[in-house]
Design a protein around this motif. Sequence first.
Motif: not given
Length: 140
Positions: A40, A43-44, A46-48, A50-51, A54
């Motif tokens: 996790n 996952k977090e 990687e999400s940061m 992408r955010t 964006r």
Amino acid sequence: MKSSIDKSLHILYEKDYYLWLGSTIEKLRCGQFSTLDLENLIKELESMGRTDLRTANSLIKQIIIHRLKLDNLPDLEPRKHWQKEINNFQEQLEDLLSTSLQAKIDLEKIYKRAKREFLVDYSVNLPEKCPYIWDELFTD
């Protein structure tokens, strides 16, 4: 096979994200790397990324739209407002942008999106390719 520590952290992640986050930060600070919920955490992270990309793309798109307004519309009254908006977007982008993030930005793709949005409201002939270079988007 996941250990009982891994399972309990995974459950914590699902049930109380902010408690999981606080626990993960504390484990990192204390060097307790073997007790981390790596699945996790990855996952977090990687999400940061992408955010952030964006957000940077969105800010650049708004800068371009406002520059297009300044460069193509004769209206005098809203010009100060448009410039203030550009300044605000530039400041936000400056706080966010790193060299590695900047390398991932596709200015032509963002321009096409900005142009499409701009043309919904205004009937103006715009260039096919982005008329701005990177540095122009950050000068007044």
